[in-house]
Design an enzyme around this catalytic site. Structure first.
Site, mmCIF file in Angstrom:
data_model
loop_
_atom_site.group_PDB
_atom_site.id
_atom_site.type_symbol
_atom_site.label_atom_id
_atom_site.label_comp_id
_atom_site.label_asym_id
_atom_site.label_seq_id
_atom_site.Cartn_x
_atom_site.Cartn_y
_atom_site.Cartn_z
ATOM 1 C CE1 TYR A 85 1.260 0.638 4.330
ATOM 2 C CE2 TYR A 85 1.228 -1.723 3.958
ATOM 3 C CZ TYR A 85 1.654 -0.631 4.685
ATOM 4 O OH TYR A 85 2.490 -0.803 5.748
ATOM 5 C CB SER A 121 4.861 -1.824 9.707
ATOM 6 O OG SER A 121 4.538 -2.685 10.786
ATOM 7 C CE LYS A 122 -2.841 -1.963 5.240
ATOM 8 N NZ LYS A 122 -3.152 -2.121 3.836
ATOM 9 N NE ARG A 123 4.509 -8.113 9.251
ATOM 10 C CZ ARG A 123 5.730 -7.556 9.190
ATOM 11 N NH1 ARG A 123 6.389 -7.268 10.282
ATOM 12 N NH2 ARG A 123 6.290 -7.300 8.035
ATOM 13 N N GLY A 172 -1.673 -1.442 11.908
ATOM 14 C CA GLY A 172 -2.946 -1.556 11.179
ATOM 15 C C GLY A 172 -3.091 -0.513 10.081
#
Ligand code: GLU
Length: 492
Positions: A15, A246-248, A251
């Site tokens: 993303y 980070s997304k991890r 979110g």
């Protein structure tokens, strides 16, 4: 003065991260400030990880932010011939060499160096192979990679970073790095430089995470006989615990799409990103596009990390409160016609837009938006908290329902009576609606507040909001009368 040429070269493997968006913004600001060009280059050489979805996400994200580019998108994979031509040039001029060491050999060397506490870099075994040795190895079918030959010089190699100042390292600390793999594919480090040279890039503004490559790239520029661009390495965006976001771990809030989908105003979000790592040296918090283009400077980008102030698990912090604060400011102060367009998109998404708003009711529509914007945080609030202004199927909050309506069963007579009087009014105006409401409460010998609070609840579903009579006029006689008459349904 030569034209400034900047680039945003994302790798399309995920993303559009807010850190990436900030990089794009800073490059864009500098290009616009200097009357230069911004180039979008998709660095898709990692074919295993690059996806079409990610490319679309990046392009849409930039479009939403309003970060426009003058050239591109170019795709790195379309230029493999250029990358290989540069590699050949380096080989021919003796700035690169073929290395025949196998993976296993390299691993064994590494382990030996580790055990002997020696530097882990390549030991340069193949650096001085004779032409005959090379021919023999090739004839025997031994695969080779191409390595860059780091010059043997005393002293330091370096460049002047616009943000960090002089960055240097001793030549001996730089490994003879691989530029072409044994399968003939050029490495990213080389592709990136060759593309920047071909695109005549004058300024490279990117994250500090790329600094491990920069000195090697400086050597490539020198060997390819091209003057260095200006480098500016920006601090990373970290969370309050100084961890990378980070997304991890964090979110959706790290993805630009989240802000688009949560109803942020594009320029407000740019304003937030601009201040995430840059300041003019004063307390100014809001910048118009023109102001920011004028004021922005590479020298004033912070040297230390930018902190994304997000407190997980705290409902008040669905993202950095500063992002919300800046968004509220724009929501409440921006040109009403411009806001009207943004709200229109939200209404359309919820199927609440009808053409009547565009024609004779345009003023009324903008008045509505203007009336309610003061309490809202994002564009989404217009269709959730503000739904009663645009639709009849809105929810009524529990709290005002109990407190202002259910407590007074007589309202089942009083509000329909008020509705009848409103229906008969010659003019459904601020003054008249108020006069009639007060007249009725006088007749009933009750406090006007009882009627007014009940009316607010049944007409808007909310506990608080703008002045009640403004609301009535804005929502319009027909809907108001209907909602007042329907009060009985709430008691059912
Ligand atoms: N493709 C790299 C990335 O997405 C950018 C490298 C650069 O800016 O030179 O991180």
């Amino acid at each position: 003065m030569r034209e400034t040429r900047l680039r945003f070269p994302p790798s399309p493997t995920g993303y559009l991260h807010i850190g990436g968006a900030r990089t794009a913004l800073y490059n864009w600001l500098y290009a616009r400030q200097t009357g230069g060009k911004l180039i979008l280059r998709i660095e898709d050489t990692d074919t295993g990880r690059s996806t079409e979805e990610s490319i679309q996400g990046i392009i849409e994200g930039l479009e939403w932010l309003g970060i426009d580019y003058d050239e591109g998108p170019y795709f790195q994979t379309d230029f493999e011939q250029d990358h290989l031509a540069a590699a050949r040039k380096l080989l021919e001029k003796g700035a690169a060499y073929k290395c025949f060491c196998s993976k296993e050999e390299l691993e064994a060397k590494r382990e030996a160096a580790l055990a002997a506490k020696k530097p882990l870099g390549y030991d340069r075994t193949c650096r001085n192979l004779s032409p005959t040795e090379i021919t023999e190895k090739e004839a025997a079918g031994i695969p080779s990679v191409l390595r860059f030959k780091v010059p043997e010089r005393s002293g330091n190699l370096g460049y002047d970073d616009k943000i960090l100042g002089r960055i240097e390292s001793n030549y001996s600390e730089i490994d003879d790095f691989v530029i072409v793999r044994s399968n003939g594919k050029p490495l990213y480090l080389l592709c990136n430089v060759v593309d920047d040279i071909r695109d005549r890039i004058t300024h490279i503004i990117r994250g500090q995470d790329h600094m491990t490559n920069t000195l090697k790239q400086v050597l490539l520029y020198e060997a390819l006989e091209v003057p260095l661009p200006v480098f500016a390495h920006m601090p990373l965006t970290l969370d309050t615990k100084k961890a990378k976001i980070s997304k991890r771990s964090h979110g959706e809030i790290v993805a630009v799409q989240f802000y688009r989908d949560s109803g942020f105003i594009p320029w407000a979000f740019n304003n937030f990103l601009a201040l995430l790592g840059w300041s003019a040296g004063n307390d100014q918090e809001f910048y118009s596009k023109e102001e920011l283009i004028k004021e922005f400077s590479l020298e004033r980008i912070n040297k230390s990390s930018a902190i994304f102030n997000y407190k997980k698990n705290d409902p008040k912090f669905f993202t950095d409160p500063k992002a919300i604060f800046i968004n509220e400011h724009y929501l409440r102060t921006m040109d009403i016609a411009e806001l009207g367009e943004l709200v229109k998109n939200e209404l359309k998404k919820e199927d609440l837009w009808h053409d009547g708003y565009d024609a004779d009711k345009k003023d009324r529509y903008l008045q509505t938006v203007d009336l309610i914007r003061d309490r809202f945080h994002t564009l989404k609030d217009f269709t959730s908290l503000g739904r009663a202004y645009f639709a009849d199927d809105f929810a009524i909050d529990e709290k005002p329902l109990a407190k202002n309506v259910l407590k007074f069963p007589e309202l089942q007579k009083w509000l329909p009576e008020l509705a009848d009087r409103y229906e008969k009014l010659a003019e459904f105006s601020l003054e008249e609606t108020e006069r009639v409401a007060r007249e009725l409460s006088d007749e009933l010998a009750i406090k006007p507040g009882i009627i007014i609070n009940a009316m607010r609840t049944v007409v808007t579903g909310q506990l608080a909001g703008p002045s009640m009579f403004d609301i009535l006029v804005t929502i319009g006689r027909e809907r108001v009368v209907q909602r007042l008459r329907d009060v009985g349904k709430l008691f059912a």
